[in-house]
Design a protein around this motif. Structure first.
Motif, PDB file in Angstrom:
ATOM      1  N   CYS A   9       4.057  39.806  60.337  1.00 38.28           N
ATOM      2  CA  CYS A   9       3.894  40.536  61.528  1.00 38.28           C
ATOM      3  C   CYS A   9       4.873  39.784  62.336  1.00 38.28           C
ATOM      4  CB  CYS A   9       2.486  40.013  61.950  1.00 38.28           C
ATOM      5  SG  CYS A   9       1.099  41.320  61.113  1.00 38.28           S
ATOM      6  N   LEU A  10       4.931  38.666  62.213  1.00 37.95           N
ATOM      7  CA  LEU A  10       5.886  37.921  63.317  1.00 37.95           C
ATOM      8  C   LEU A  10       7.483  38.513  62.906  1.00 37.95           C
ATOM      9  CD1 LEU A  10       4.972  34.322  63.307  1.00 37.95           C
ATOM     10  CD2 LEU A  10       4.810  36.144  65.268  1.00 37.95           C
ATOM     11  N   LYS A  11       7.870  38.947  61.712  1.00 39.24           N
ATOM     12  CA  LYS A  11       9.147  39.463  61.500  1.00 39.24           C
ATOM     13  C   LYS A  11       9.105  40.813  62.048  1.00 39.24           C
ATOM     14  CE  LYS A  11      10.028  36.846  57.032  1.00 39.24           C
ATOM     15  NZ  LYS A  11      10.054  37.111  55.662  1.00 39.24           N
ATOM     16  N   ARG A  12       8.056  41.707  61.941  1.00 36.91           N
ATOM     17  CA  ARG A  12       8.132  42.920  62.430  1.00 36.91           C
ATOM     18  C   ARG A  12       8.123  42.937  63.951  1.00 36.91           C
ATOM     19  NH1 ARG A  12       6.048  47.116  59.099  1.00 36.91           N
ATOM     20  NH2 ARG A  12       5.317  46.609  56.940  1.00 36.91           N
ATOM     21  N   LEU A  13       7.374  42.106  64.515  1.00 43.46           N
ATOM     22  CA  LEU A  13       7.800  41.734  65.901  1.00 43.46           C
ATOM     23  C   LEU A  13       8.772  41.519  66.536  1.00 43.46           C
ATOM     24  CD1 LEU A  13       4.063  40.444  66.510  1.00 43.46           C
ATOM     25  CD2 LEU A  13       4.862  42.533  67.187  1.00 43.46           C
ATOM     26  N   ARG A  15      11.721  42.411  65.224  1.00 48.44           N
ATOM     27  CA  ARG A  15      12.492  43.421  65.143  1.00 48.44           C
ATOM     28  C   ARG A  15      12.196  44.609  66.331  1.00 48.44           C
ATOM     29  NH1 ARG A  15      11.670  42.776  59.608  1.00 48.44           N
ATOM     30  NH2 ARG A  15      10.136  44.271  59.436  1.00 48.44           N
ATOM     31  N   ILE A  16      10.891  44.554  66.483  1.00 46.27           N
ATOM     32  CA  ILE A  16      10.287  45.293  67.577  1.00 46.27           C
ATOM     33  C   ILE A  16      11.116  44.935  69.122  1.00 46.27           C
ATOM     34  CG2 ILE A  16       8.350  46.124  68.833  1.00 46.27           C
ATOM     35  CD1 ILE A  16       6.855  46.161  66.139  1.00 46.27           C
ATOM     36  N   GLU A  17      11.029  43.531  69.131  1.00 46.72           N
ATOM     37  CA  GLU A  17      11.473  42.951  70.346  1.00 46.72           C
ATOM     38  C   GLU A  17      12.936  43.510  70.870  1.00 46.72           C
ATOM     39  OE1 GLU A  17      11.654  38.614  72.387  1.00 46.72           O
ATOM     40  OE2 GLU A  17      11.573  38.851  70.312  1.00 46.72           O
ATOM     41  N   GLY A  18      13.934  43.376  69.480  1.00 46.10           N
ATOM     42  CA  GLY A  18      15.271  43.807  69.348  1.00 46.10           C
ATOM     43  C   GLY A  18      15.298  45.269  69.828  1.00 46.10           C
ATOM     44  N   GLN A  19      14.182  46.070  69.267  1.00 50.97           N
ATOM     45  CA  GLN A  19      14.418  47.595  69.492  1.00 50.97           C
ATOM     46  C   GLN A  19      14.130  47.806  71.032  1.00 50.97           C
ATOM     47  OE1 GLN A  19      11.295  48.638  66.319  1.00 50.97           O
ATOM     48  NE2 GLN A  19      12.905  50.436  66.353  1.00 50.97           N
ATOM     49  N   VAL A  20      13.284  46.996  71.667  1.00 54.21           N
ATOM     50  CA  VAL A  20      12.919  47.098  73.092  1.00 54.21           C
ATOM     51  C   VAL A  20      13.988  46.900  73.908  1.00 54.21           C
ATOM     52  CG1 VAL A  20      11.060  46.414  75.000  1.00 54.21           C
ATOM     53  CG2 VAL A  20      10.350  46.963  72.658  1.00 54.21           C
ATOM     54  N   ALA A  46       6.622  51.515  64.652  1.00 54.53           N
ATOM     55  CA  ALA A  46       6.649  50.073  64.259  1.00 54.53           C
ATOM     56  C   ALA A  46       5.321  49.340  64.747  1.00 54.53           C
ATOM     57  CB  ALA A  46       7.952  49.506  64.833  1.00 54.53           C
ATOM     58  N   LEU A  47       4.982  49.496  65.970  1.00 56.63           N
ATOM     59  CA  LEU A  47       3.731  48.917  66.576  1.00 56.63           C
ATOM     60  C   LEU A  47       2.260  49.301  65.695  1.00 56.63           C
ATOM     61  CD1 LEU A  47       4.506  48.860  70.447  1.00 56.63           C
ATOM     62  CD2 LEU A  47       4.217  46.671  68.898  1.00 56.63           C
ATOM     63  N   GLU A  51      -0.170  46.866  63.839  1.00 53.99           N
ATOM     64  CA  GLU A  51      -1.489  47.147  64.024  1.00 53.99           C
ATOM     65  C   GLU A  51      -2.265  47.334  62.883  1.00 53.99           C
ATOM     66  OE1 GLU A  51      -4.040  49.379  67.205  1.00 53.99           O
ATOM     67  OE2 GLU A  51      -2.713  50.750  66.288  1.00 53.99           O
ATOM     68  N   ASP A  52      -1.648  48.031  61.929  1.00 53.68           N
ATOM     69  CA  ASP A  52      -2.299  48.237  60.634  1.00 53.68           C
ATOM     70  C   ASP A  52      -2.379  47.054  59.849  1.00 53.68           C
ATOM     71  OD1 ASP A  52      -2.712  50.797  61.253  1.00 53.68           O
ATOM     72  OD2 ASP A  52      -0.864  51.635  60.006  1.00 53.68           O
ATOM     73  N   GLU A  53      -1.242  46.225  59.590  1.00 55.40           N
ATOM     74  CA  GLU A  53      -1.353  45.209  58.921  1.00 55.40           C
ATOM     75  C   GLU A  53      -2.447  43.816  59.616  1.00 55.40           C
ATOM     76  OE1 GLU A  53       1.738  42.019  56.949  1.00 55.40           O
ATOM     77  OE2 GLU A  53       2.524  43.558  58.012  1.00 55.40           O
ATOM     78  N   VAL A  54      -2.544  43.771  60.863  1.00 55.48           N
ATOM     79  CA  VAL A  54      -3.447  42.934  61.518  1.00 55.48           C
ATOM     80  C   VAL A  54      -4.869  43.398  61.041  1.00 55.48           C
ATOM     81  CG1 VAL A  54      -4.312  41.952  63.632  1.00 55.48           C
ATOM     82  CG2 VAL A  54      -1.841  42.107  63.162  1.00 55.48           C
TER      83      VAL A  54
END
Length: 91
Positions: A9-13, A15-20, A46-47, A51-54
């Motif tokens: 989740c932290l890795k995905r987040l 990447r999302i931060e970079g996208q934003v 991506a979010l 969410e699905d993973e959490v």
């Protein structure tokens, strides 16, 4: 949260931060609206994956623990939490 799920989740987040940040640059640079909307759609997707993973981790760890515990009150609480989460997702 289990260690593997947390790391993922932290890795995905990240990447999302970079996208934003990238979308903010696009807006600042007056990029084409459709390109911005396309990126926003990718961020939402991506979010949803985070969410699905959490949710999967919660059910596989917390809810499973409540079921195995035999504690009826804890079980009811976990089911009520899940119902509330699904209700919010539909709003």
């Amino acid at each position: 949260m289990r260690k593997e799920a947390k790391s993922s989740c932290l890795k995905r987040l990240g990447r999302i931060e970079g996208q934003v940040r990238g979308v903010a640059r696009m807006v600042d640079e007056d990029r084409y609206c459709i390109d911005i909307l396309t990126q926003l759609s990718a961020i939402r997707a991506a979010l949803r994956r985070v969410e699905d993973e959490v949710l999967r981790d919660h059910v596989g760890h917390c809810v499973e623990h409540a079921i195995a515990s035999g504690n009826a009150e804890e079980q009811r609480q976990k089911v009520a939490e899940l119902i509330e989460v699904f209700a919010r997702a539909q709003r």
